[in-house]
Design a protein around this motif. Structure first.
Motif, PDB file in Angstrom:
ATOM      1  N   VAL E  38      25.293 -30.326 114.256  1.00 24.10           N
ATOM      2  CA  VAL E  38      25.886 -29.805 115.567  1.00 24.10           C
ATOM      3  C   VAL E  38      26.971 -28.872 115.369  1.00 24.10           C
ATOM      4  CG1 VAL E  38      27.599 -30.921 117.332  1.00 24.10           C
ATOM      5  CG2 VAL E  38      25.653 -32.145 116.633  1.00 24.10           C
ATOM      6  N   LEU E  39      27.759 -29.066 114.169  1.00 23.72           N
ATOM      7  CA  LEU E  39      28.747 -27.874 113.960  1.00 23.72           C
ATOM      8  C   LEU E  39      27.987 -26.511 113.553  1.00 23.72           C
ATOM      9  CD1 LEU E  39      31.199 -30.222 111.579  1.00 23.72           C
ATOM     10  CD2 LEU E  39      31.257 -29.565 114.286  1.00 23.72           C
ATOM     11  N   HIS E  40      27.013 -26.673 112.872  1.00 23.51           N
ATOM     12  CA  HIS E  40      26.265 -25.302 112.533  1.00 23.51           C
ATOM     13  C   HIS E  40      25.675 -24.674 114.114  1.00 23.51           C
ATOM     14  CE1 HIS E  40      24.230 -22.379 109.955  1.00 23.51           C
ATOM     15  NE2 HIS E  40      23.355 -22.593 110.652  1.00 23.51           N
ATOM     16  N   LYS E  41      25.230 -25.380 114.825  1.00 26.15           N
ATOM     17  CA  LYS E  41      24.895 -24.738 116.118  1.00 26.15           C
ATOM     18  C   LYS E  41      26.033 -24.332 116.737  1.00 26.15           C
ATOM     19  CE  LYS E  41      23.071 -27.853 119.159  1.00 26.15           C
ATOM     20  NZ  LYS E  41      22.809 -28.985 119.478  1.00 26.15           N
ATOM     21  N   LEU E  42      27.177 -24.974 116.943  1.00 25.23           N
ATOM     22  CA  LEU E  42      28.205 -24.516 117.381  1.00 25.23           C
ATOM     23  C   LEU E  42      28.903 -23.196 116.985  1.00 25.23           C
ATOM     24  CD1 LEU E  42      30.329 -27.805 118.394  1.00 25.23           C
ATOM     25  CD2 LEU E  42      28.968 -26.516 119.925  1.00 25.23           C
ATOM     26  N   ARG E  43      28.620 -22.788 115.821  1.00 19.82           N
ATOM     27  CA  ARG E  43      29.254 -21.764 115.061  1.00 19.82           C
ATOM     28  C   ARG E  43      29.216 -20.388 115.861  1.00 19.82           C
ATOM     29  NH1 ARG E  43      32.077 -19.669 111.056  1.00 19.82           N
ATOM     30  NH2 ARG E  43      31.710 -17.599 110.932  1.00 19.82           N
ATOM     31  N   PRO E  44      27.982 -20.027 116.315  1.00 25.31           N
ATOM     32  CA  PRO E  44      27.842 -18.847 116.885  1.00 25.31           C
ATOM     33  C   PRO E  44      28.605 -18.488 118.092  1.00 25.31           C
ATOM     34  CG  PRO E  44      25.737 -19.638 116.382  1.00 25.31           C
ATOM     35  CD  PRO E  44      26.434 -20.712 116.139  1.00 25.31           C
ATOM     36  N   GLU E  45      28.990 -19.783 118.870  1.00 25.05           N
ATOM     37  CA  GLU E  45      29.905 -19.567 120.082  1.00 25.05           C
ATOM     38  C   GLU E  45      31.228 -19.135 119.631  1.00 25.05           C
ATOM     39  OE1 GLU E  45      29.811 -23.039 122.833  1.00 25.05           O
ATOM     40  OE2 GLU E  45      27.970 -23.687 122.089  1.00 25.05           O
ATOM     41  N   TYR E  46      31.817 -20.166 118.723  1.00 26.77           N
ATOM     42  CA  TYR E  46      33.153 -20.318 118.477  1.00 26.77           C
ATOM     43  C   TYR E  46      33.659 -18.795 117.709  1.00 26.77           C
ATOM     44  CZ  TYR E  46      32.741 -22.601 113.942  1.00 26.77           C
ATOM     45  OH  TYR E  46      32.464 -23.043 112.583  1.00 26.77           O
ATOM     46  N   ALA E  47      32.580 -18.711 116.751  1.00 26.10           N
ATOM     47  CA  ALA E  47      32.992 -17.404 115.687  1.00 26.10           C
ATOM     48  C   ALA E  47      32.740 -16.163 116.528  1.00 26.10           C
ATOM     49  CB  ALA E  47      32.005 -17.548 114.675  1.00 26.10           C
ATOM     50  N   ASN E  48      32.365 -15.946 117.645  1.00 24.89           N
ATOM     51  CA  ASN E  48      32.516 -14.607 118.466  1.00 24.89           C
ATOM     52  C   ASN E  48      33.257 -14.946 119.681  1.00 24.89           C
ATOM     53  OD1 ASN E  48      30.274 -13.172 117.013  1.00 24.89           O
ATOM     54  ND2 ASN E  48      29.264 -14.945 117.128  1.00 24.89           N
ATOM     55  N   ASP E  49      34.288 -15.674 119.678  1.00 26.47           N
ATOM     56  CA  ASP E  49      35.187 -16.061 120.824  1.00 26.47           C
ATOM     57  C   ASP E  49      36.556 -15.995 120.311  1.00 26.47           C
ATOM     58  OD1 ASP E  49      36.887 -17.412 122.554  1.00 26.47           O
ATOM     59  OD2 ASP E  49      35.327 -18.805 123.198  1.00 26.47           O
ATOM     60  N   HIS E  50      37.290 -14.934 120.909  1.00 28.82           N
ATOM     61  CA  HIS E  50      38.604 -14.751 120.193  1.00 28.82           C
ATOM     62  C   HIS E  50      39.705 -15.803 120.548  1.00 28.82           C
ATOM     63  CE1 HIS E  50      40.416 -13.934 124.227  1.00 28.82           C
ATOM     64  NE2 HIS E  50      39.377 -12.979 124.523  1.00 28.82           N
ATOM     65  N   ALA E  51      39.476 -16.757 121.809  1.00 27.00           N
ATOM     66  CA  ALA E  51      40.387 -17.785 122.089  1.00 27.00           C
ATOM     67  C   ALA E  51      40.214 -19.025 120.947  1.00 27.00           C
ATOM     68  CB  ALA E  51      40.190 -18.153 123.543  1.00 27.00           C
ATOM     69  N   ALA E  52      38.757 -19.142 120.733  1.00 23.83           N
ATOM     70  CA  ALA E  52      38.337 -20.255 119.750  1.00 23.83           C
ATOM     71  C   ALA E  52      38.972 -19.808 118.333  1.00 23.83           C
ATOM     72  CB  ALA E  52      37.187 -20.276 119.776  1.00 23.83           C
ATOM     73  N   LEU E  53      38.896 -18.440 117.964  1.00 20.43           N
ATOM     74  CA  LEU E  53      39.431 -18.080 116.590  1.00 20.43           C
ATOM     75  C   LEU E  53      40.938 -18.140 116.526  1.00 20.43           C
ATOM     76  CD1 LEU E  53      37.014 -14.985 116.250  1.00 20.43           C
ATOM     77  CD2 LEU E  53      36.889 -17.091 114.968  1.00 20.43           C
ATOM     78  N   THR E  54      41.439 -17.909 117.536  1.00 16.42           N
ATOM     79  CA  THR E  54      43.186 -17.939 117.645  1.00 16.42           C
ATOM     80  C   THR E  54      43.523 -19.444 117.660  1.00 16.42           C
ATOM     81  OG1 THR E  54      43.107 -15.907 119.047  1.00 16.42           O
ATOM     82  CG2 THR E  54      45.167 -17.544 119.066  1.00 16.42           C
ATOM     83  N   ALA E  55      42.432 -20.364 118.422  1.00 14.79           N
ATOM     84  CA  ALA E  55      43.060 -21.651 118.479  1.00 14.79           C
ATOM     85  C   ALA E  55      42.954 -22.375 116.901  1.00 14.79           C
ATOM     86  CB  ALA E  55      42.118 -22.512 119.319  1.00 14.79           C
ATOM     87  N   ALA E  56      41.801 -21.887 116.334  1.00 16.65           N
ATOM     88  CA  ALA E  56      41.424 -22.231 114.912  1.00 16.65           C
ATOM     89  C   ALA E  56      42.880 -21.795 113.752  1.00 16.65           C
ATOM     90  CB  ALA E  56      40.151 -21.644 114.487  1.00 16.65           C
ATOM     91  N   SER E  57      43.255 -20.691 114.286  1.00 14.39           N
ATOM     92  CA  SER E  57      44.217 -20.230 113.258  1.00 14.39           C
ATOM     93  C   SER E  57      45.482 -21.051 113.703  1.00 14.39           C
ATOM     94  CB  SER E  57      44.470 -18.790 113.537  1.00 14.39           C
ATOM     95  OG  SER E  57      45.243 -18.070 112.753  1.00 14.39           O
ATOM     96  N   GLN E  58      45.582 -21.433 114.854  1.00 15.99           N
ATOM     97  CA  GLN E  58      46.904 -22.229 115.361  1.00 15.99           C
ATOM     98  C   GLN E  58      46.841 -23.606 114.439  1.00 15.99           C
ATOM     99  OE1 GLN E  58      49.681 -21.687 117.380  1.00 15.99           O
ATOM    100  NE2 GLN E  58      50.317 -23.582 116.177  1.00 15.99           N
ATOM    101  N   VAL E  59      45.613 -24.084 114.242  1.00 15.21           N
ATOM    102  CA  VAL E  59      45.424 -25.476 113.405  1.00 15.21           C
ATOM    103  C   VAL E  59      45.794 -25.234 111.986  1.00 15.21           C
ATOM    104  CG1 VAL E  59      44.001 -27.319 112.724  1.00 15.21           C
ATOM    105  CG2 VAL E  59      43.553 -26.427 115.200  1.00 15.21           C
ATOM    106  N   VAL E  60      45.216 -23.984 111.408  1.00 19.03           N
ATOM    107  CA  VAL E  60      45.467 -23.567 110.157  1.00 19.03           C
ATOM    108  C   VAL E  60      46.934 -23.473 109.646  1.00 19.03           C
ATOM    109  CG1 VAL E  60      45.097 -21.853 108.491  1.00 19.03           C
ATOM    110  CG2 VAL E  60      43.193 -22.545 109.693  1.00 19.03           C
TER     111      VAL E  60
END
Lengths: 76, 76, 76, 76, 76, 76
Positions: E38-60
């Protein structure tokens, strides 16, 4: 990531500390999406989106907390 | 950024500290989008959007935590 | 902002501290949108929107962290 | 708010501390929207919305940080 | 989770600490969604979505705060 | 909540501490929506939504900060 980009959290000034927080925030994105081309393509979207710019500033604020504490708030 | 805008985190009063947190929050945006014209164009959108105003206040709150700790909460 | 609204972070009780955190959160909005009329017009929207109310509570929680630390958690 | 609802941050156990964090989070909403009827009407929306439930848990986590620090993490 | 993936928060360098924060952030997702497919299937979505990438950086950024404090900011 | 689910924040290892942070995050949801059936029904939605998974990881990161500080970062 192969390159050594974070040798230390210590900076000479608060401004350098803020710029390190910018670096940390961008690396947090880059570790998730290493493809610079993709990031470059996304720039026009987020750089003209107030919500995205505020969210980016939130990440910087969180990382700046860490860098400021590391430098004992540059209280000398 | 060429200009020296953050010489210190130390302020005389909590209110000046809060205003420094506002500056830090805006700089967090400016480092991502340096074009003042773009930021000016975005203002009508976020300045009339409650979610955007709350998100901005969240960034200020995070930066104010940092500035308050730097000033030992102005406990004198 | 011309008026002196934040002379100190010290409060007599935790509840006063929580109410100061509410003030800090609202000021974080006001520094971004000083026009009281605009804020008044936005109220019906956010005051009936659960996501907006939760986001407001998040800002208060962050500011309350700062005020509580400033008051050494009112541990007397 | 007229009623005294936050006399202290000190609790006997971590679980009571977590429940105080829940109270703080709900009060953060109530100070913004004091009308209990409105809050009651909003419940079906957020109580069945995973994003809203996660956002609520985020506010609780932030307030629990404050309460836990106030109680020195109940390390006795 | 059966495997031992977090023996310690101590790392030799800030960069290793940042990479541990990345691990913590990904584990925070994996505990909620253990299915790698499931996580692998979701990658193309979040890896090309600036809001998702920023949210990931917030968790980091949040996890990096924890790791940096654990290592006393690598101040040696 | 009637059951005693949080006797202490102290854990033997960082990994147990991370798993306690997962518990705290889920309890933060459960106190808002105690109906397990509703939560079960919501799972397919958030477990396949990258934004929801990242938001969940953010809550865990915040709670892990608290647990790690409580355990003095397991520095023995």
């Amino acid at each position: 990531m192969a390159d050594t980009w974070l040798p230390s959290l210590i900076t000479a000034t608060p401004q350098e500390g803020f710029e390190l927080a910018i670096t940390l925030s961008r690396r947090g994105v880059k570790y998730t999406q290493p493809d610079a081309e993709v990031l470059h393509k996304l720039r026009p979207e987020y750089a003209n989106d107030h919500a995205a710019l505020t969210a980016a500033s939130q990440v910087v604020a969180t990382n700046f907390q860490t860098v400021a504490a590391a430098n004992n708030y540059w209280r000398g």
